[in-house]
Design a protein around this motif. Structure first.
Motif, short mmCIF file in Angstrom:
data_model
loop_
_atom_site.label_atom_id
_atom_site.label_comp_id
_atom_site.label_asym_id
_atom_site.label_seq_id
_atom_site.Cartn_x
_atom_site.Cartn_y
_atom_site.Cartn_z
N MET A 40 0.84 -1.17 0.00
CA MET A 40 0.00 0.00 0.00
C MET A 40 0.89 1.23 0.00
SD MET A 40 -1.53 0.56 3.82
CE MET A 40 -0.46 -0.18 5.02
N GLN A 41 0.34 2.33 -0.46
CA GLN A 41 1.10 3.56 -0.51
C GLN A 41 0.53 4.59 0.46
OE1 GLN A 41 1.63 5.19 -4.39
NE2 GLN A 41 3.15 6.64 -3.72
N VAL A 42 1.43 5.22 1.22
CA VAL A 42 1.07 6.29 2.13
C VAL A 42 1.94 7.50 1.77
CG1 VAL A 42 0.42 4.71 4.00
CG2 VAL A 42 2.77 5.55 3.88
N GLN A 43 1.62 8.63 2.37
CA GLN A 43 2.46 9.82 2.22
C GLN A 43 3.27 9.97 3.50
OE1 GLN A 43 2.78 12.23 -0.37
NE2 GLN A 43 1.79 10.60 -1.52
N LEU A 44 4.58 9.95 3.40
CA LEU A 44 5.46 10.05 4.55
C LEU A 44 6.27 11.33 4.42
CD1 LEU A 44 6.68 8.83 7.12
CD2 LEU A 44 8.30 7.63 5.66
N ASN A 45 6.00 12.27 5.32
CA ASN A 45 6.65 13.58 5.26
C ASN A 45 6.54 14.18 3.86
OD1 ASN A 45 7.31 13.29 7.95
ND2 ASN A 45 9.39 12.65 7.57
N GLY A 46 5.36 14.02 3.25
CA GLY A 46 5.07 14.62 1.96
C GLY A 46 5.53 13.83 0.75
N GLU A 47 6.13 12.67 0.97
CA GLU A 47 6.64 11.85 -0.13
C GLU A 47 5.94 10.49 -0.15
OE1 GLU A 47 8.96 12.85 -2.36
OE2 GLU A 47 9.10 14.80 -1.37
N PRO A 48 5.75 9.90 -1.34
CA PRO A 48 5.16 8.56 -1.41
C PRO A 48 6.07 7.53 -0.71
CG PRO A 48 5.36 9.53 -3.60
CD PRO A 48 6.06 10.43 -2.66
N PHE A 49 5.45 6.59 0.00
CA PHE A 49 6.20 5.56 0.71
C PHE A 49 5.39 4.28 0.65
CE2 PHE A 49 7.88 3.37 4.48
CZ PHE A 49 9.24 3.59 4.34
N GLU A 50 6.03 3.17 0.32
CA GLU A 50 5.36 1.87 0.22
C GLU A 50 5.51 1.06 1.50
OE1 GLU A 50 3.53 0.23 -2.17
OE2 GLU A 50 3.51 2.07 -3.36
N LEU A 51 4.41 0.48 1.94
CA LEU A 51 4.38 -0.41 3.09
C LEU A 51 3.55 -1.63 2.75
CD1 LEU A 51 3.69 2.16 5.95
CD2 LEU A 51 5.73 0.73 5.76
N ALA A 52 3.77 -2.72 3.46
CA ALA A 52 2.96 -3.92 3.27
C ALA A 52 1.54 -3.67 3.76
CB ALA A 52 3.58 -5.09 4.03
N GLU A 53 0.57 -4.32 3.14
CA GLU A 53 -0.81 -4.25 3.60
C GLU A 53 -0.87 -4.70 5.05
OE1 GLU A 53 -3.58 -3.12 2.05
OE2 GLU A 53 -2.35 -2.58 0.32
N GLY A 54 -1.66 -4.01 5.85
CA GLY A 54 -1.82 -4.37 7.26
C GLY A 54 -0.71 -3.85 8.16
N ALA A 89 4.07 0.84 14.31
CA ALA A 89 5.31 0.20 14.80
C ALA A 89 6.10 -0.38 13.63
CB ALA A 89 4.97 -0.89 15.82
N ASP A 90 5.43 -0.97 12.65
CA ASP A 90 6.11 -1.49 11.45
C ASP A 90 6.79 -0.36 10.69
OD1 ASP A 90 5.22 -4.13 11.93
OD2 ASP A 90 3.34 -3.73 10.84
N LEU A 91 6.13 0.78 10.60
CA LEU A 91 6.72 1.94 9.92
C LEU A 91 7.99 2.38 10.64
CD1 LEU A 91 6.66 4.37 7.94
CD2 LEU A 91 5.27 5.54 9.66
N VAL A 92 7.95 2.48 11.96
CA VAL A 92 9.12 2.90 12.73
C VAL A 92 10.27 1.93 12.50
CG1 VAL A 92 10.05 3.29 15.05
CG2 VAL A 92 7.78 4.16 14.44
N ARG A 93 9.98 0.62 12.49
CA ARG A 93 11.01 -0.39 12.23
C ARG A 93 11.58 -0.22 10.82
NH1 ARG A 93 7.90 -3.50 15.65
NH2 ARG A 93 6.56 -4.30 14.02
N ALA A 94 10.71 0.03 9.84
CA ALA A 94 11.15 0.19 8.44
C ALA A 94 12.07 1.40 8.30
CB ALA A 94 9.95 0.33 7.53
N LEU A 95 11.85 2.41 9.10
CA LEU A 95 12.67 3.61 9.05
C LEU A 95 13.98 3.45 9.83
CD1 LEU A 95 9.91 6.32 9.50
CD2 LEU A 95 11.05 5.63 7.37
#
Length: 66
Positions: free
Chosen positions: A1-15, A19-25
């Protein structure tokens, strides 16, 4: 899925959660604040807050100094 992270497109897994985002960063969750769709997500809710397609996320990292 795509979200906007600090104004930029960012891909993450569905669901994915905040916490997953913080780990990915690769950040230290103790020094990061996450805003999801204009609302701060409390650290106690990072693991339970599921992200959705199109969410607008802002990540702020605290920096110490003097």
């Amino acid at each position: 899925m795509q979200v906007q992270l600090n104004g930029e497109p960012f891909e993450l897994a569905e669901g994915a959660t905040v916490a997953d985002l913080v780990r990915a960063l690769g950040g230290d969750p103790r020094g990061i604040a996450i805003e999801r769709n204009l609302e701060i997500v409390p650290k106690s809710r990072h693991g339970a807050t599921c992200l959705e397609e199109g969410d607008r996320l802002e990540v702020v990292q605290f920096v110490g100094g003097g």
